[in-house]
Scaffold this motif. Sequence first.
Motif, PDB file in Angstrom:
ATOM      1  N   MET A   1       0.850  -1.191   0.000  1.00 27.37           N
ATOM      2  CA  MET A   1       0.000   0.000   0.000  1.00 27.37           C
ATOM      3  C   MET A   1       0.881   1.235   0.000  1.00 27.37           C
ATOM      4  O   MET A   1       2.039   1.190   0.439  1.00 27.37           O
ATOM      5  N   ASP A   2       0.344   2.348  -0.489  1.00 22.87           N
ATOM      6  CA  ASP A   2       1.129   3.567  -0.491  1.00 22.87           C
ATOM      7  C   ASP A   2       0.904   4.337   0.814  1.00 22.87           C
ATOM      8  O   ASP A   2       0.243   3.854   1.733  1.00 22.87           O
ATOM      9  N   ALA A   3       1.452   5.530   0.881  1.00 24.72           N
ATOM     10  CA  ALA A   3       1.382   6.313   2.125  1.00 24.72           C
ATOM     11  C   ALA A   3      -0.038   6.681   2.507  1.00 24.72           C
ATOM     12  O   ALA A   3      -0.327   6.962   3.679  1.00 24.72           O
ATOM     13  N   THR A   4      -0.954   6.692   1.545  1.00 19.05           N
ATOM     14  CA  THR A   4      -2.345   7.037   1.835  1.00 19.05           C
ATOM     15  C   THR A   4      -3.162   5.815   2.258  1.00 19.05           C
ATOM     16  O   THR A   4      -4.346   5.934   2.530  1.00 19.05           O
ATOM     17  N   GLY A   5      -2.517   4.638   2.289  1.00 21.82           N
ATOM     18  CA  GLY A   5      -3.247   3.429   2.653  1.00 21.82           C
ATOM     19  C   GLY A   5      -3.992   2.802   1.497  1.00 21.82           C
ATOM     20  O   GLY A   5      -4.850   1.952   1.706  1.00 21.82           O
ATOM     21  N   THR A   6      -3.642   3.174   0.271  1.00 23.22           N
ATOM     22  CA  THR A   6      -4.320   2.624  -0.904  1.00 23.22           C
ATOM     23  C   THR A   6      -3.756   1.253  -1.240  1.00 23.22           C
ATOM     24  O   THR A   6      -2.534   1.083  -1.373  1.00 23.22           O
ATOM     25  N   LEU A   7      -4.646   0.289  -1.393  1.00 21.19           N
ATOM     26  CA  LEU A   7      -4.235  -1.059  -1.759  1.00 21.19           C
ATOM     27  C   LEU A   7      -4.122  -1.176  -3.277  1.00 21.19           C
ATOM     28  O   LEU A   7      -4.717  -0.395  -4.016  1.00 21.19           O
ATOM     29  N   PRO A  22       2.627  -7.881  -3.172  1.00 23.77           N
ATOM     30  CA  PRO A  22       2.708  -7.516  -1.752  1.00 23.77           C
ATOM     31  C   PRO A  22       1.756  -8.395  -0.932  1.00 23.77           C
ATOM     32  O   PRO A  22       0.543  -8.226  -0.967  1.00 23.77           O
ATOM     33  N   LEU A  23       2.317  -9.325  -0.196  1.00 20.72           N
ATOM     34  CA  LEU A  23       1.532 -10.385   0.434  1.00 20.72           C
ATOM     35  C   LEU A  23       0.476  -9.834   1.382  1.00 20.72           C
ATOM     36  O   LEU A  23      -0.714 -10.167   1.278  1.00 20.72           O
ATOM     37  N   LEU A  24       0.890  -8.977   2.317  1.00 16.67           N
ATOM     38  CA  LEU A  24      -0.056  -8.453   3.297  1.00 16.67           C
ATOM     39  C   LEU A  24      -1.105  -7.578   2.622  1.00 16.67           C
ATOM     40  O   LEU A  24      -2.294  -7.654   2.948  1.00 16.67           O
ATOM     41  N   ASP A  25      -0.683  -6.771   1.656  1.00 13.64           N
ATOM     42  CA  ASP A  25      -1.618  -5.875   0.975  1.00 13.64           C
ATOM     43  C   ASP A  25      -2.693  -6.643   0.231  1.00 13.64           C
ATOM     44  O   ASP A  25      -3.879  -6.295   0.281  1.00 13.64           O
ATOM     45  N   VAL A  26      -2.296  -7.689  -0.486  1.00 12.33           N
ATOM     46  CA  VAL A  26      -3.292  -8.435  -1.260  1.00 12.33           C
ATOM     47  C   VAL A  26      -4.186  -9.255  -0.337  1.00 12.33           C
ATOM     48  O   VAL A  26      -5.386  -9.415  -0.598  1.00 12.33           O
ATOM     49  N   ALA A  27      -3.640  -9.749   0.768  1.00  9.91           N
ATOM     50  CA  ALA A  27      -4.495 -10.439   1.746  1.00  9.91           C
ATOM     51  C   ALA A  27      -5.563  -9.486   2.288  1.00  9.91           C
ATOM     52  O   ALA A  27      -6.727  -9.877   2.483  1.00  9.91           O
ATOM     53  N   LEU A  28      -5.196  -8.227   2.514  1.00 10.47           N
ATOM     54  CA  LEU A  28      -6.174  -7.231   2.966  1.00 10.47           C
ATOM     55  C   LEU A  28      -7.116  -6.833   1.827  1.00 10.47           C
ATOM     56  O   LEU A  28      -8.290  -6.523   2.076  1.00 10.47           O
ATOM     57  N   LEU A  29      -6.631  -6.864   0.593  1.00 11.28           N
ATOM     58  CA  LEU A  29      -7.499  -6.605  -0.557  1.00 11.28           C
ATOM     59  C   LEU A  29      -8.584  -7.677  -0.656  1.00 11.28           C
ATOM     60  O   LEU A  29      -9.751  -7.374  -0.951  1.00 11.28           O
ATOM     61  N   ILE A  30      -8.214  -8.923  -0.401  1.00  9.59           N
ATOM     62  CA  ILE A  30      -9.198 -10.006  -0.356  1.00  9.59           C
ATOM     63  C   ILE A  30     -10.249  -9.704   0.717  1.00  9.59           C
ATOM     64  O   ILE A  30     -11.451  -9.856   0.494  1.00  9.59           O
ATOM     65  N   ALA A  31      -9.796  -9.260   1.866  1.00  9.67           N
ATOM     66  CA  ALA A  31     -10.721  -8.956   2.961  1.00  9.67           C
ATOM     67  C   ALA A  31     -11.614  -7.770   2.627  1.00  9.67           C
ATOM     68  O   ALA A  31     -12.782  -7.724   3.047  1.00  9.67           O
ATOM     69  N   ARG A  32     -11.098  -6.820   1.861  1.00 12.44           N
ATOM     70  CA  ARG A  32     -11.899  -5.639   1.545  1.00 12.44           C
ATOM     71  C   ARG A  32     -13.128  -5.987   0.703  1.00 12.44           C
ATOM     72  O   ARG A  32     -14.124  -5.261   0.741  1.00 12.44           O
ATOM     73  N   ASP A  33     -13.097  -7.074  -0.034  1.00 11.12           N
ATOM     74  CA  ASP A  33     -14.295  -7.511  -0.753  1.00 11.12           C
ATOM     75  C   ASP A  33     -15.467  -7.699   0.207  1.00 11.12           C
ATOM     76  O   ASP A  33     -16.612  -7.406  -0.117  1.00 11.12           O
ATOM     77  N   GLU A  34     -15.159  -8.210   1.371  1.00 16.46           N
ATOM     78  CA  GLU A  34     -16.203  -8.484   2.365  1.00 16.46           C
ATOM     79  C   GLU A  34     -16.383  -7.331   3.334  1.00 16.46           C
ATOM     80  O   GLU A  34     -17.458  -7.152   3.898  1.00 16.46           O
ATOM     81  N   TYR A  35     -15.325  -6.552   3.535  1.00 18.28           N
ATOM     82  CA  TYR A  35     -15.347  -5.442   4.491  1.00 18.28           C
ATOM     83  C   TYR A  35     -14.899  -4.171   3.758  1.00 18.28           C
ATOM     84  O   TYR A  35     -13.733  -3.766   3.853  1.00 18.28           O
ATOM     85  N   PRO A  36     -15.797  -3.547   3.006  1.00 18.28           N
ATOM     86  CA  PRO A  36     -15.388  -2.429   2.132  1.00 18.28           C
ATOM     87  C   PRO A  36     -14.837  -1.225   2.883  1.00 18.28           C
ATOM     88  O   PRO A  36     -14.123  -0.411   2.280  1.00 18.28           O
ATOM     89  N   ASP A  37     -15.157  -1.083   4.174  1.00 19.62           N
ATOM     90  CA  ASP A  37     -14.655   0.057   4.941  1.00 19.62           C
ATOM     91  C   ASP A  37     -13.336  -0.235   5.649  1.00 19.62           C
ATOM     92  O   ASP A  37     -12.851   0.590   6.433  1.00 19.62           O
ATOM     93  N   LEU A  38     -12.756  -1.379   5.387  1.00 21.35           N
ATOM     94  CA  LEU A  38     -11.494  -1.777   6.016  1.00 21.35           C
ATOM     95  C   LEU A  38     -10.410  -0.734   5.741  1.00 21.35           C
ATOM     96  O   LEU A  38     -10.242  -0.266   4.613  1.00 21.35           O
ATOM     97  N   ASP A  39      -9.669  -0.370   6.777  1.00 15.99           N
ATOM     98  CA  ASP A  39      -8.547   0.557   6.650  1.00 15.99           C
ATOM     99  C   ASP A  39      -7.254  -0.248   6.752  1.00 15.99           C
ATOM    100  O   ASP A  39      -6.870  -0.698   7.842  1.00 15.99           O
ATOM    101  N   PRO A  40      -6.552  -0.449   5.642  1.00 16.21           N
ATOM    102  CA  PRO A  40      -5.358  -1.309   5.687  1.00 16.21           C
ATOM    103  C   PRO A  40      -4.251  -0.765   6.574  1.00 16.21           C
ATOM    104  O   PRO A  40      -3.430  -1.533   7.097  1.00 16.21           O
ATOM    105  N   ARG A  41      -4.211   0.551   6.773  1.00 14.79           N
ATOM    106  CA  ARG A  41      -3.154   1.119   7.610  1.00 14.79           C
ATOM    107  C   ARG A  41      -3.247   0.612   9.042  1.00 14.79           C
ATOM    108  O   ARG A  41      -2.236   0.471   9.731  1.00 14.79           O
TER     109      ARG A  41
END
Length: 281
Positions: A1-7, A22-41
Amino acid sequence: MDATGTLPGWDTLAALDDDALPLLDVALLIARDEYPDLDPRRYALRVQGHAAHLRGVVERESHPALKMRAINRYLFEEVGYAGNHDEYYDPRNSYLNEVFERRLGNPVSLALVQMAVAREVGLPLDGISFPGHFLVRLPVDDGVLVMDPFNRGRPLDVDELRERAQAHLGGRAPDDEVLSRILNPASNRAILVRVLRNLHAVYHGHGDWERATRSADRVLRLLPGDPEALRDRGAGYLQLGHVAGAREDLQRYLLLRPHAEDAASIRLRLVETGRAPARLH
């Protein structure tokens, strides 16, 4: 993710080399499908917080195995991450944000936490796509230390590894060469695909066709043209009434796997879809 938390975007992933995913980023991208308000930061900071707590402890240990023992003690005993033995097939076990929040997960999601923290403090912990339960490995001396993240990071010896693999190899215990291949590090892509296939299996078992189809579609964003994912997405489209998409996926599957065990049944389903009106969408 970049400095703004964009996946990263799903459409960019197929072109990336395995090591560049990016392993952690894509794992959180998978989660964002189900949790659209997820903040990866939030979860990047969680990993950094764990690492900050551990860094001094790890630096005081001289041997990689002792460093890893300190990490496991902290994650699994002090913080309380644990394998969800009671509700193994709860889909929340596969969504990394839920794993961080609930401190419960399945083997691969707990491995993701363990790997992220270990790498943050300088230990090259890798995943292993072991048959059955996902494992992790750390180079030590002239070999590797293999651990089970689902069971508090417990080390596994060669005999137990052979026994575990045997159940998935037709009852034959693997020899040294086969076991060595099984214990090779998993690529980032393979790890992320395993997360998605776990989700597909859970949702398919629950008859949740929308989410099962989404999981198969996400596999195809990582592995375009993957036969099994084409079959799974096509079967989901059929259940959802998207006949045109189903026919396209299933026909491609048959072109790639004309002699698959399920080829005859899929051909029959394709014939039957020709008699059904397509759903407008």
